[in-house]
Enzyme design. Structure first.
Site, PDB file in Angstrom:
ATOM      1  N   CYS B  67       6.597  -6.625  -1.297  1.00 36.62           N
ATOM      2  CA  CYS B  67       7.444  -5.555  -0.765  1.00 36.62           C
ATOM      3  C   CYS B  67       8.882  -5.521  -1.292  1.00 36.62           C
ATOM      4  O   CYS B  67       9.304  -4.552  -1.918  1.00 36.62           O
ATOM      5  CB  CYS B  67       7.429  -5.614   0.752  1.00 36.62           C
ATOM      6  SG  CYS B  67       7.447  -7.292   1.423  1.00 36.62           S
ATOM      7  N   HIS B 130      14.811  -4.115   3.552  1.00 36.65           N
ATOM      8  CA  HIS B 130      14.205  -5.198   2.777  1.00 36.65           C
ATOM      9  C   HIS B 130      14.927  -5.571   1.495  1.00 36.65           C
ATOM     10  O   HIS B 130      14.368  -6.255   0.641  1.00 36.65           O
ATOM     11  CB  HIS B 130      12.742  -4.843   2.457  1.00 36.65           C
ATOM     12  CG  HIS B 130      11.805  -5.905   2.927  1.00 36.65           C
ATOM     13  ND1 HIS B 130      10.627  -6.191   2.300  1.00 36.65           N
ATOM     14  CD2 HIS B 130      11.877  -6.759   3.964  1.00 36.65           C
ATOM     15  CE1 HIS B 130      10.009  -7.157   2.931  1.00 36.65           C
ATOM     16  NE2 HIS B 130      10.743  -7.521   3.948  1.00 36.65           N
ATOM     17  N   ASP B 277       4.288   0.257  -1.648  1.00 35.73           N
ATOM     18  CA  ASP B 277       5.069  -0.772  -2.344  1.00 35.73           C
ATOM     19  C   ASP B 277       4.232  -1.928  -2.874  1.00 35.73           C
ATOM     20  O   ASP B 277       4.715  -2.733  -3.663  1.00 35.73           O
ATOM     21  CB  ASP B 277       6.194  -1.299  -1.447  1.00 35.73           C
ATOM     22  CG  ASP B 277       5.676  -1.856  -0.136  1.00 35.73           C
ATOM     23  OD1 ASP B 277       4.476  -1.684   0.155  1.00 35.73           O
ATOM     24  OD2 ASP B 277       6.467  -2.460   0.605  1.00 35.73           O
ATOM     25  N   ASN B 278       3.008  -2.032  -2.401  1.00 38.71           N
ATOM     26  CA  ASN B 278       2.076  -3.008  -2.981  1.00 38.71           C
ATOM     27  C   ASN B 278       0.678  -2.665  -2.518  1.00 38.71           C
ATOM     28  O   ASN B 278       0.485  -1.843  -1.625  1.00 38.71           O
ATOM     29  CB  ASN B 278       2.455  -4.457  -2.640  1.00 38.71           C
ATOM     30  CG  ASN B 278       2.775  -4.710  -1.192  1.00 38.71           C
ATOM     31  OD1 ASN B 278       3.873  -5.119  -0.838  1.00 38.71           O
ATOM     32  ND2 ASN B 278       1.810  -4.460  -0.312  1.00 38.71           N
TER      33      ASN B 278
END
Lengths: 511, 511
Positions: B67, B130, B277-278
């Site tokens: 992330c 994040h 994001d992943n």
């Protein structure tokens, strides 16, 4: 008059000149091979369009993870263990109809075209028959009026000594053989067979439209079955290699057939269904094998990858566009659904496993019914709702596996994709196919969820087993003498070969 | 005036009162989690509709299988190895921003909202930031005007002794903490956070529309990240369990946001992009983890399942409906594309890895560019065209694997999903992602195809390595003292906690 008799109307066209027809596309393709089902190169615009205009079935199954039994089940509406398309030569062994098979579809079975014929339909099969190649099993003896295609798989080339090349029939007689008269170049993958099958379909539809006769067309092509082939114009056009080339050609053909129906003004009178006879053969991947998307393993297995199939129903003006159904469906339902559309009753003297899907397709209903996953003579697994219980697991033997034969390449779930036949009768392995479509996480035996689901499924199994009358197994005996040495019509072509002496023995089914 | 400045037009609305705006949805979801990408329960009607109205990207990648680095890459247009979002504590180890991380986004990095601000945009982030939680890393110090959400993952609950619960911010100050003021019921999975984030988005859009100010909305929600949650009204509504409930709520929210844009009449002035994001965290499957469709492994790995993402561009009236692109795309391209839409130039004093996708999106062009798959400080793999070469392989260590930590459950490809870090620098493992999207069948080293493809890719690698200037690694040092003990605003709430003494040490990154 009510147009409900759409598909299989009795006799001649209605007063409104409604032509009532049906087509089934059937081929060897995996759930994940279509763009609409998430194939990452998205190269099937015509099938995706068909889905967008029709109804997508996400939980549709074949009756067996192998070709012959599935096709027999589709045309009889009955599980292979009932119609005889299985073997008792070994426990849970897959069997089909290679050219040394002695058996085939028994006369006692009633096939869909036989029934439709009584309702005035002209029935044609284009492509692979696979329900036995000896004279008594000929499709024209089982309700079809026309045939262009082959009785067995297009394996070869053969040397005509040990084994003859597979014949290609037009109606009653052969018109040549694969590799001799119908070329398949194993090096390049080039063959124009799909184009021939396409043209046959277009011509047949035109003819039926011209004569205003209702028809049933069974387009059972095999370009995606190893050895995979495609026409020159499609070779090298796919991201996916030769297999993708074949898929693209099939996709193009489906588009042309649907377009033809529309051009002729009979699309609203033609119920079309697209599906496959078994999951993608991962053993042939990646060069000649397709994708089962997120599912486990492939052809030959009773995991989802072996038996869950892409499926699309198309019938403009009747099926709402863009529909999606979670109905548990089966190829056997096409038998019952077609009869229902024709206003015919299914035979009452035998067990029919298919159900009428019309309430699902036309009214969006959901019918509660189980799916039985058989491998040969064994009930391996059962799905009810979102739960699937495995009573037996195996992919293939260690012996085969060690030789590189792998039905689950890159996939291995401990205790699930086993290489010995493992019995779980008393504590079936249970999966929730919604949370875990890949069958990777068996539910805990101790959970309440497990106990409730297994209790329900075990009741279904008990009921199924209690009423099951297995048919005489047709796929037990093989004999070189029954191969396609001298099919009808061979004399005219000078293509008759001398059969060896009869030497029947038990067929060997390794998996 | 040309409407090409659609997304990020300078300053106030144009004479034509065109509002130029942009929204990015970013969340933790796998390629195979959307109906449009083949998820077998097909429960994302709004996202599927968004795809049908916009452009579907089938070959879109994140910049890292984790992330924080991915989000830093999106906002800077630069690989994590450049912008500092990586670690050198261990070879090829993934790292992110837990609450004891000392580092964060360096001031030297230029973030997309900073640049857009100069062009008159109002920028808002909703959800997980994040990019570091210490004061200097605050999103409002890096170009955002508004924030509602959390600096770190919603892990917890914590005891406020060893570890404080993660704060939730409104703009500069915290307004509460997860599990205390923003409830997440770990037993039932109930939390109404997505509804809060949805309302924030709708309100922000309304406000911007009313004030005729162009906006950039970064909707970075986290309901599908373990611990997965959903609102009461969605709990139990999915076939897929809690994860599916969360997906359904997100899908519903996306539908409401797009509908809101349409209701306000600004949909044709708002460029919207949806991606992740992943890849899906298979380690959390099936209860809390999604699907990567036909791809290998998931989050944490540089196989396709870890980095290929669902992606949809939507911009009614500009992007032709139903488009499908095979452009190799990256989250970093959103940086460059947004600047291009705003008529801004990307910074010229640094390497930008993103490319402008407008020619792809608006004119259907294909731009030849490689995709670099990094894990921490190591270039693990490179994709060019349909070929992908692995220079290093590993999933996780034997030690972790033996504890049941599995990034590839049910999947195991010999020599590929390795549990030791294996170097292939001199003979990279090569896959053809068209024929073999699942990375199961490495090409033969001896084949001409291998040699040609590897030669090309190795040239790209050499070029990439020769010009690479790694940034100062930000994710090396951890310190309990930097945790969210007393975030700004804690005094007003009486939620300040006493920090322990500083004791910085190397962070431990197990995989």
């Amino acid at each position: 008059m009510c147009n409900f008799l759409f598909l299989l109307a009795l006799g001649v066209p209605q007063a409104s000149e409604t032509l009532t027809s049906s087509g089934v596309f059937l081929l060897q393709m995996g759930w994940g091979d279509l763009g609409a089902f998430g194939e990452p190169s998205k190269e099937t615009p015509n099938l995706d369009q068909m889905a967008a205009e029709g109804m997508l079935f996400l939980d549709f199954y074949t009756a067996n993870p192998l070709c012959s039994p599935s096709r027999a089940a589709l045309l009889t509406g009955r599980l292979p263990v009932r119609n005889g398309f299985y073997t008792t030569n070994g426990h849970a062994r897959n069997a089909y109809t290679p050219q040394d098979i002695v058996g085939g579809i028994p006369d006692s079975e009633l096939l869909l075209p036989e029934l439709l014929k009584k309702a005035g339909y002209i029935n044609k099969i284009i492509g692979k028959w696979h329900l036995g190649h000896r004279p008594q099993f000929h499709p024209l003896k089982h309700g079809f009026d026309e045939w262009f295609g082959s009785p067995n798989c297009h394996f070869g080339p053969y040397d005509s000594r040990e084994r003859p090349n597979i014949p290609v029939y037009r109606d009653w007689e052969m018109v040549g053989r694969y590799y001799e008269d119908f070329k398949i170049d194993l090096k390049t993958g080039e063959a124009n067979l799909t184009q021939l099958y396409l043209q046959e379909a277009l011509d047949f539809i035109s003819k039926q439209q011209a004569s205003q006769q209702p028809f049933f067309l069974y387009w059972a092509i095999d370009a995606t079955h190893a050895p995979v082939y495609a026409s020159k114009q499609f070779l090298g056009t796919s991201q996916r290699g030769l297999y993708g080339d074949a898929v693209r050609e099939i996709d193009d053909s489906v588009g042309k057939i649907l377009n033809h129906l529309q051009q002729l003004g009979i699309s609203e009178n033609t119920f079309v269904f697209f599906t496959s006879d078994n999951g993608a053969a991962l053993i042939s991947a990646p060069k000649q094998g397709g994708s089962n998307g997120p599912f486990l393993c492939g052809k030959q297995t009773t995991f989802e990858g072996g038996m869950r199939e892409p499926a699309i129903a198309w019938w403009p003006g009747h099926i709402p566009a863009g529909g999606v159904s979670h109905q548990l469906g089966s190829v056997m339902d096409l038998f019952s659904t077609s009869l229902s559309l024709a206003g015919l009753q299914p035979p009452s003297d035998r067990q029919i496993d298919g159900i009428d899907l019309l309430p699902v397709i036309l009214q969006g209903k959901l019918i509660d019914r189980p799916i039985f996953y058989y491998r040969g003579n064994e009930l391996m697994a059962v799905r009810a709702g979102l739960y699937k219980a495995h009573y037996w697991t195996w992919s293939n033997s260690w012996e085969e596996h060690s030789k590189g034969i792998d039905f689950c390449p890159g996939q291995s779930v401990s205790g699930v994709t086993t290489h010995t036949q493992e019995e779980h009768t008393y504590l079936p392995l249970l999966f929730h196919l919604g949370r875990d479509p890949g069958e990777k996480f068996p539910l805990s035996f101790a959970s309440e969820e497990y106990q409730q689901a297994v209790e329900r499924i075990s009741g279904l199994v008990q009921q199924h087993r209690a009423t099951l009358v297995p048919g005489q197994p047709q796929l037990n005996v093989c004999d070189q003498a029954v191969m396609n040495w001298s099919p009808p019509g061979c004399e005219k072509l000078g293509k008759c070969l001398k059969a060896p002496e009869s030497d029947p023995k038990k067929c060997s089914w390794p998996h």
